[in-house]
Design a protein around this motif. Sequence first.
Motif, PDB file in Angstrom:
ATOM      1  N   LEU A  27       1.017  -1.492  -0.362  1.00 30.64           N
ATOM      2  CA  LEU A  27      -0.309  -0.062   0.244  1.00 30.64           C
ATOM      3  C   LEU A  27       1.038   1.509  -0.233  1.00 30.64           C
ATOM      4  CD1 LEU A  27      -2.907  -1.394   2.170  1.00 30.64           C
ATOM      5  CD2 LEU A  27      -3.473  -0.907   0.349  1.00 30.64           C
ATOM      6  N   SER A  28       2.155   1.429   0.828  1.00 32.00           N
ATOM      7  CA  SER A  28       2.895   2.310   0.709  1.00 32.00           C
ATOM      8  C   SER A  28       3.073   2.609  -0.881  1.00 32.00           C
ATOM      9  CB  SER A  28       3.785   2.067   1.842  1.00 32.00           C
ATOM     10  OG  SER A  28       5.075   1.172   1.119  1.00 32.00           O
ATOM     11  N   ALA A  29       4.026   1.648  -1.001  1.00 35.20           N
ATOM     12  CA  ALA A  29       3.764   1.842  -2.627  1.00 35.20           C
ATOM     13  C   ALA A  29       3.024   2.396  -3.850  1.00 35.20           C
ATOM     14  CB  ALA A  29       4.443   0.596  -3.053  1.00 35.20           C
ATOM     15  N   ILE A  30       1.860   1.952  -3.653  1.00 36.11           N
ATOM     16  CA  ILE A  30       0.718   2.568  -4.382  1.00 36.11           C
ATOM     17  C   ILE A  30       1.224   4.308  -5.043  1.00 36.11           C
ATOM     18  CG2 ILE A  30      -1.631   3.524  -4.450  1.00 36.11           C
ATOM     19  CD1 ILE A  30      -0.986   0.298  -4.980  1.00 36.11           C
ATOM     20  N   PRO A  31       1.025   4.621  -6.442  1.00 33.86           N
ATOM     21  CA  PRO A  31       1.191   6.199  -6.570  1.00 33.86           C
ATOM     22  C   PRO A  31       0.363   6.894  -6.591  1.00 33.86           C
ATOM     23  CG  PRO A  31       1.957   4.164  -8.848  1.00 33.86           C
ATOM     24  CD  PRO A  31       1.201   3.972  -7.220  1.00 33.86           C
ATOM     25  N   MET A  32       0.626   8.479  -6.129  1.00 32.48           N
ATOM     26  CA  MET A  32       0.293   8.989  -5.324  1.00 32.48           C
ATOM     27  C   MET A  32      -1.074   9.227  -7.141  1.00 32.48           C
ATOM     28  SD  MET A  32       0.035  11.281  -3.473  1.00 32.48           S
ATOM     29  CE  MET A  32       1.458  11.902  -1.809  1.00 32.48           C
ATOM     30  N   GLY A  33      -2.159   9.414  -5.990  1.00 30.14           N
ATOM     31  CA  GLY A  33      -3.343  10.048  -6.419  1.00 30.14           C
ATOM     32  C   GLY A  33      -4.187   8.841  -6.970  1.00 30.14           C
ATOM     33  N   TYR A  34      -3.988   7.574  -7.303  1.00 32.58           N
ATOM     34  CA  TYR A  34      -4.639   6.423  -7.573  1.00 32.58           C
ATOM     35  C   TYR A  34      -5.466   5.933  -5.890  1.00 32.58           C
ATOM     36  CZ  TYR A  34      -2.259   5.527 -11.598  1.00 32.58           C
ATOM     37  OH  TYR A  34      -0.978   5.399 -12.647  1.00 32.58           O
ATOM     38  N   ALA A  76     -17.025  -3.042  -7.373  1.00 30.21           N
ATOM     39  CA  ALA A  76     -16.720  -1.490  -5.866  1.00 30.21           C
ATOM     40  C   ALA A  76     -16.290  -0.057  -6.335  1.00 30.21           C
ATOM     41  CB  ALA A  76     -16.535  -2.257  -4.698  1.00 30.21           C
ATOM     42  N   ALA A  77     -15.248  -0.299  -7.987  1.00 28.22           N
ATOM     43  CA  ALA A  77     -14.195   0.917  -8.546  1.00 28.22           C
ATOM     44  C   ALA A  77     -15.133   1.391  -8.920  1.00 28.22           C
ATOM     45  CB  ALA A  77     -13.384   0.207  -8.917  1.00 28.22           C
ATOM     46  N   ARG A  78     -15.297   2.618  -8.957  1.00 26.80           N
ATOM     47  CA  ARG A  78     -15.796   3.446  -9.489  1.00 26.80           C
ATOM     48  C   ARG A  78     -14.688   4.424 -10.974  1.00 26.80           C
ATOM     49  NH1 ARG A  78     -19.306   1.083  -8.685  1.00 26.80           N
ATOM     50  NH2 ARG A  78     -20.632   1.506  -7.121  1.00 26.80           N
ATOM     51  N   THR A  79     -13.704   4.149 -10.957  1.00 30.05           N
ATOM     52  CA  THR A  79     -13.179   5.329 -11.752  1.00 30.05           C
ATOM     53  C   THR A  79     -12.743   4.352 -13.393  1.00 30.05           C
ATOM     54  OG1 THR A  79     -11.577   3.468 -11.094  1.00 30.05           O
ATOM     55  CG2 THR A  79     -11.338   5.664 -10.553  1.00 30.05           C
ATOM     56  N   GLU A  80     -12.419   4.871 -14.543  1.00 27.76           N
ATOM     57  CA  GLU A  80     -12.706   4.781 -15.989  1.00 27.76           C
ATOM     58  C   GLU A  80     -11.274   3.343 -15.950  1.00 27.76           C
ATOM     59  OE1 GLU A  80     -11.410   6.147 -20.512  1.00 27.76           O
ATOM     60  OE2 GLU A  80     -11.267   7.461 -18.508  1.00 27.76           O
ATOM     61  N   LEU A  81     -10.743   3.083 -15.538  1.00 19.99           N
ATOM     62  CA  LEU A  81      -9.008   2.672 -15.589  1.00 19.99           C
ATOM     63  C   LEU A  81      -9.529   1.928 -13.651  1.00 19.99           C
ATOM     64  CD1 LEU A  81      -6.635   4.340 -17.492  1.00 19.99           C
ATOM     65  CD2 LEU A  81      -7.982   2.725 -18.315  1.00 19.99           C
ATOM     66  N   VAL A  82      -9.403   0.568 -13.970  1.00 19.62           N
ATOM     67  CA  VAL A  82      -8.800  -0.518 -12.495  1.00 19.62           C
ATOM     68  C   VAL A  82      -7.535  -0.980 -12.802  1.00 19.62           C
ATOM     69  CG1 VAL A  82      -9.778  -2.548 -11.592  1.00 19.62           C
ATOM     70  CG2 VAL A  82     -11.051  -0.694 -12.567  1.00 19.62           C
ATOM     71  N   ALA A  83      -6.582  -0.983 -12.183  1.00 14.79           N
ATOM     72  CA  ALA A  83      -6.138  -2.243 -11.926  1.00 14.79           C
ATOM     73  C   ALA A  83      -5.885  -3.585 -10.423  1.00 14.79           C
ATOM     74  CB  ALA A  83      -4.412  -1.479 -11.502  1.00 14.79           C
ATOM     75  N   VAL A  84      -5.230  -4.591 -11.201  1.00 13.07           N
ATOM     76  CA  VAL A  84      -5.264  -5.253 -10.004  1.00 13.07           C
ATOM     77  C   VAL A  84      -4.154  -5.790  -9.847  1.00 13.07           C
ATOM     78  CG1 VAL A  84      -6.343  -7.571  -9.779  1.00 13.07           C
ATOM     79  CG2 VAL A  84      -7.581  -6.026 -10.890  1.00 13.07           C
ATOM     80  N   LEU A  85      -3.727  -6.327  -9.255  1.00 15.57           N
ATOM     81  CA  LEU A  85      -2.223  -6.259  -8.298  1.00 15.57           C
ATOM     82  C   LEU A  85      -2.558  -7.843  -7.329  1.00 15.57           C
ATOM     83  CD1 LEU A  85      -0.614  -4.453  -6.414  1.00 15.57           C
ATOM     84  CD2 LEU A  85      -0.582  -3.582  -7.870  1.00 15.57           C
ATOM     85  N   ASP A  86      -1.335  -7.935  -6.514  1.00 13.02           N
ATOM     86  CA  ASP A  86      -1.310  -9.135  -5.417  1.00 13.02           C
ATOM     87  C   ASP A  86      -1.322  -8.320  -4.575  1.00 13.02           C
ATOM     88  OD1 ASP A  86      -2.522 -11.561  -7.122  1.00 13.02           O
ATOM     89  OD2 ASP A  86      -0.480 -12.119  -7.103  1.00 13.02           O
ATOM     90  N   GLY A  87      -1.283  -8.243  -3.243  1.00 12.60           N
ATOM     91  CA  GLY A  87      -1.255  -7.789  -2.271  1.00 12.60           C
ATOM     92  C   GLY A  87       0.128  -8.258  -0.932  1.00 12.60           C
ATOM     93  N   ASP A  88       0.216  -9.785  -1.792  1.00 10.90           N
ATOM     94  CA  ASP A  88       2.158 -10.699  -1.636  1.00 10.90           C
ATOM     95  C   ASP A  88       3.320 -10.181  -1.648  1.00 10.90           C
ATOM     96  OD1 ASP A  88       2.403 -10.990  -3.929  1.00 10.90           O
ATOM     97  OD2 ASP A  88       2.023 -12.728  -3.678  1.00 10.90           O
ATOM     98  N   GLY A  89       3.367  -8.311  -2.031  1.00 12.70           N
ATOM     99  CA  GLY A  89       4.762  -7.841  -2.340  1.00 12.70           C
ATOM    100  C   GLY A  89       5.407  -8.221  -3.497  1.00 12.70           C
ATOM    101  N   SER A  90       5.243  -9.134  -4.372  1.00 14.21           N
ATOM    102  CA  SER A  90       6.074  -9.489  -5.219  1.00 14.21           C
ATOM    103  C   SER A  90       5.999  -9.378  -6.073  1.00 14.21           C
ATOM    104  CB  SER A  90       4.968 -11.265  -5.677  1.00 14.21           C
ATOM    105  OG  SER A  90       4.090 -11.101  -6.069  1.00 14.21           O
ATOM    106  N   LEU A  91       4.968  -7.641  -6.498  1.00 14.55           N
ATOM    107  CA  LEU A  91       4.603  -7.018  -7.150  1.00 14.55           C
ATOM    108  C   LEU A  91       4.976  -5.824  -7.237  1.00 14.55           C
ATOM    109  CD1 LEU A  91       1.110  -8.743  -9.048  1.00 14.55           C
ATOM    110  CD2 LEU A  91       3.498  -8.579  -9.923  1.00 14.55           C
ATOM    111  N   ASP A  92       5.700  -4.685  -8.009  1.00 17.91           N
ATOM    112  CA  ASP A  92       5.543  -3.350  -7.069  1.00 17.91           C
ATOM    113  C   ASP A  92       4.560  -2.192  -8.548  1.00 17.91           C
ATOM    114  OD1 ASP A  92       6.818  -0.576  -6.938  1.00 17.91           O
ATOM    115  OD2 ASP A  92       8.409  -1.316  -8.156  1.00 17.91           O
ATOM    116  N   PRO A  93       4.218  -1.884  -7.331  1.00 18.33           N
ATOM    117  CA  PRO A  93       2.793  -0.738  -7.638  1.00 18.33           C
ATOM    118  C   PRO A  93       3.560   0.491  -8.709  1.00 18.33           C
ATOM    119  CG  PRO A  93       2.522  -1.512  -5.609  1.00 18.33           C
ATOM    120  CD  PRO A  93       3.912  -2.011  -5.739  1.00 18.33           C
ATOM    121  N   GLY A  94       4.503   0.346  -8.234  1.00 18.49           N
ATOM    122  CA  GLY A  94       5.196   1.778  -8.490  1.00 18.49           C
ATOM    123  C   GLY A  94       5.528   1.733 -10.209  1.00 18.49           C
TER     124      GLY A  94
END
Length: 221
Positions: A27-34, A76-94
Amino acid sequence: MTELDSEPGVTVVIPCRDEAEALPGVLSAIPMGYRVIVVDNGSTDGTADVARAAGATVVTEPTPGYGSAVHTGVDAARTELVAVLDGDGSLDPGELPRLVAEFGPGVDMVVGRRRAAAPGALPLHARIGNWAFAFRLRRHYGLPVHDIAAMRVARRDRLQALGHLHARSGYPLALLTGAARAGWLVLERDITYRPRTHGESKVSGSWLGTLRAARDFWSVR
């Protein structure tokens, strides 16, 4: 909700079951504004509390399964674009902004092709299964992908139009086959894949988990 009704921006959906230890780093690596939606899929370790404390929106999906959790997050999302990734730290939200930047006219989805950042990040049995299913996607559906889209960004209205595709681990494959049948323009870009930061993968962490996932994958037509 149609594309015209959608709000601008990106929502990151993170399906989780017992990822309380790894989730703060993700969560700390999610880009600002997302925007962020964590879907708690039966956690018993306080995952939901950790997510709320970090400022994420939390929704609950009681039906077990990765696909069930993803569908709930997209709904539950309301934005035009939806991203999906795992919560285990294997992928970099950045790395998400690079995928989002690919959304020119006509692009429906951008998926990540995992490139291991360290030896053993993706076990051999998982790599073999991934290769086999990606080959099937290229050969039978003409979809130019080499991975099963562990990280992806798509237009929310297109996702909604496909309906509920698969409740369990077969969801990523079902999404790609559904996208191919619907004539989506899908782009693939390299992303970094790291060893998960805590715990063991529910899919690739064991032969049994991989076999269960393979069973789900083979159920996709």
